[in-house]
Design an enzyme around this catalytic site. Structure first.
Site, short mmCIF file in Angstrom:
data_model
loop_
_atom_site.label_atom_id
_atom_site.label_comp_id
_atom_site.label_asym_id
_atom_site.label_seq_id
_atom_site.Cartn_x
_atom_site.Cartn_y
_atom_site.Cartn_z
N LYS A 91 43.64 52.14 30.93
CA LYS A 91 42.89 52.11 32.50
C LYS A 91 43.05 50.71 32.85
O LYS A 91 43.21 49.78 32.00
CB LYS A 91 41.27 52.26 32.21
CG LYS A 91 40.66 51.40 31.23
CD LYS A 91 39.11 52.23 31.14
CE LYS A 91 38.38 51.07 30.17
NZ LYS A 91 37.16 51.76 29.68
N TYR A 133 37.32 18.88 42.66
CA TYR A 133 36.04 19.07 43.35
C TYR A 133 34.69 18.78 42.85
O TYR A 133 34.38 19.06 41.59
CB TYR A 133 35.98 20.65 43.82
CG TYR A 133 37.10 20.91 44.45
CD1 TYR A 133 37.11 20.57 45.98
CD2 TYR A 133 38.25 22.00 44.31
CE1 TYR A 133 38.11 20.93 46.90
CE2 TYR A 133 38.90 22.41 45.04
CZ TYR A 133 39.19 21.99 46.64
OH TYR A 133 40.10 22.29 47.12
C1 PLP Z 1 36.89 51.74 28.44
C2 PLP Z 1 36.54 53.07 27.55
C3 PLP Z 1 36.92 53.13 26.19
C4 PLP Z 1 37.63 51.84 25.64
O1 PLP Z 1 36.83 50.79 25.13
P1 PLP Z 1 37.28 49.63 24.08
O2 PLP Z 1 36.04 48.81 23.74
O3 PLP Z 1 38.07 48.71 25.23
O4 PLP Z 1 37.86 50.03 23.13
C5 PLP Z 1 36.82 54.07 25.68
N1 PLP Z 1 36.02 55.10 26.09
C6 PLP Z 1 35.71 54.83 27.29
C7 PLP Z 1 34.82 56.07 27.90
C8 PLP Z 1 35.83 53.80 27.99
O5 PLP Z 1 35.28 53.56 29.22
#
Ligand code: PLP
Length: 369
Positions: A46, A266
Site C-alpha cells: 500500500k 530561519y
Molecule cells: C499496513 C498493514 C499491514 C502491514 O503492517 P506492517 O506493520 O507495515 O508490517 C498489515 N495489515 C494491515 C491490516 C495493515 O493495514
C-alpha cells in the site's frame, strides 16, 4: 497515484535516493523462511510500497515467489493488477458503495469490514448469481476496521449471510505488536482464535511485520508484512533483523566559512562562532526530510559524523562541517549505512513508516537489482 519521479537526472537533482530491490527481496525471503510452510508470506504494498515505488517493488516480489498482495485502496489495486495479472490482491480498506464492479472487473478481493459491507456484497452476489471472492476482517480490539463482536455474533446466528461468498481470508490486525510485552497482543490473539471458530472459512491472517516476531504467537496461514520488507525494524527493542533498503544522499549547495559570529537558518535558532564552517544541502521538508528534525539529526560525510543545525527549511538544511572538508556537489549521507530509517524516525519523534511514506518526488531515484 503519485508516481516516483525517475526522470530527474543525477546531475540536476539535489538528492539521490537509492532503493535496493534485492534487499527487499531478501527481506521477504527471510520472513517467508521464518514463518515456514505451510504459512504463506504475503506482501503489503500500500501507499506506493511505503513510498518506495510499487511499480518497481511488486514485480520483484512476484518474481521472488510472493503471490498474495495487500493494498489499502481500490486505485492501488487497479494499478497493481496492471503490473501483476496473476497475483491475488486484497483491498484492506474495502470499497465504497458503488465501486464494487471496479473490484470485480479487476479481480480485486475486497476486505469486508462490517455487517453492512457483508449485506451489500451479499445482495450483489445474489444479483449476479455467483459466489464472490471476499476477505472478512474481524476487529479484535484495534477499533479501526472489522466486524465488531456484536456483528460477529450476528454472523454466527445467521450463517447464510455469507452464502454468496467464496471467503478467501479471515483476518484481523494487531494494535500493539511493536511492543512485544503489551498485554493486548495476547488478548487480540485469543479474540482472533475465538473469531476463527465462528468463521473457519478460507485462510487465517493475523500478523503484520512485528506480529511475525512475537514470541509464543501463531502465524496462522498467511502473514502480512509491510514495514519489515522495506527495512524498518519490526522488533524495535532489539537489533534490526532486516536488511536496510534505502540510502538517501543530499548534495552540498554551498559552504560558508564563518568569520564573525552569526546565526544559521530561519528563526536564527542556531548560533555560529567565528572559525566554524557550515554547508547548505539541497534537501528539505518538501522532500520528506521532516521539519521536526531541526537541530536533532546527524548526517555523515564518508566516515565522519556531522550535525544538522538550525531549522530544516523547505528545500535546504545546514550541517556543521567545521571539522571536515567538503565542497559544492559533494554527497552527504542522510540515511544509509550510518543512519537507519529508524534512527531518523526517532530523531524526528516519529516512526520509520512515516519517514518512508514521506519521501519526496524530487529525488534522483536509483533502483538496485
Ligand atoms: C499496513 C498493514 C499491514 C502491514 O503492517 P506492517 O506493520 O507495515 O508490517 C498489515 N495489515 C494491515 C491490516 C495493515 O493495514
Amino acid at each position: 497515484m503519485n508516481r516516483p519521479n525517475t526522470h530527474i537526472s543525477e546531475d540536476r537533482a539535489g538528492a539521490v535516493l537509492t532503493i535496493d530491490l534485492n534487499a527487499i527481496v531478501d527481506n521477504w525471503r527471510s520472513l517467508n523462511e521464518r514463518v515456514g510452510d505451510p504459512c504463506e508470506c504475503a506482501a503489503v504494498v500500500k501507499a506506493d510500497a511505503y513510498g518506495l515505488g510499487m511499480h518497481r517493488v511488486a514485480p520483484k516480489l512476484w518474481e521472488a515467489g510472493a503471490y498474495t498482495f495487500f493494498v489499502a485502496q481500490i486505485g492501488e489495486g487497479i494499478e497493481l493488477r496492471e503490473l501483476l495479472p496473476g497475483a491475488e490482491i486484497h483491498i484492506l480498506s474495502g470499497c465504497f458503495a458503488g465501486t464494487e464492479m471496479d473490484c470485480l472487473q479487476y479481480g480485486l478481493i475486497p476486505v469486508l469490514n462490517s455487517l453492512e459491507d457483508i449485506k451489500r456484497w451479499g445482495t450483489l452476489a445474489k444479483k449476479l448469481g455467483q459466489k464472490l471472492k471476499v476477505t472478512l476482517q474481524v476487529d479484535t480490539a484495534m477499533t479501526r476496521l472489522g466486524l465488531s463482536p456484536k456483528e460477529l455474533a450476528t454472523v454466527a446466528q445467521e450463517p447464510d449471510l455469507l452464502d454468496g461468498f467464496d471467503v478467501q481470508v479471515v483476518m484481523s490486525h494487531l494494535a500493539c505488536a511493536d511492543e512485544a510485552d503489551h498485554p493486548q497482543n495476547k488478548q487480540q490473539l485469543d479474540a482472533f482464535i475465538a473469531a476463527r471458530k465462528i468463521l473457519p472459512q478460507g485462510r487465517a491472517s493475523f500478523c503484520n511485520s512485528a506480529g511475525i516476531f512475537l514470541a509464543n504467537f501463531s502465524h496462522f496461514d498467511l502473514v502480512r508484512p509491510g514495514c519489515a520488507l522495506y527495512g524498518v525494524n519490526p522488533t524495535p527493542d532489539k537489533p534490526n533483523p532486516m536488511a536496510q533498503v534505502i540510502q538517501l544522499s543530499a548534495k552540498v549547495l554551498q559552504v560558508h566559512e564563518i568569520d564573525t559570529p552569526r546565526c544559521v537558518g530561519y528563526g536564527a535558532s542556531h548560533h555560529l562562532a567565528a572559525g566554524q564552517r557550515v554547508a547548505t544541502l539541497a534537501l528539505g521538508y518538501a522532500d520528506g526530510y521532516l521539519r521536526s528534525l531541526s537541530g536533532k539529526a546527524k548526517a555523515w560525510i564518508n566516515e565522519t559524523e556531522v550535525n544538522v543545525i538550525g531549522r530544516v527549511s523547505m528545500d535546504m538544511i545546514a550541517i556543521d562541517v567545521s571539522h571536515i572538508d567538503c565542497r559544492q556537489g559533494d554527497l552527504v549521507e542522510m540515511i544509509g549505512p550510518h543512519i537507519s530509517v529508524d534512527d531518523i524516525a526517532s530523531a524526528a519523534g516519529t516512526i520509520g513508516y512515516e519517514i518512508l511514506t514521506s519521501l519526496g518526488a524530487r529525488y534522483h531515484r536509483v533502483y538496485k537489482g
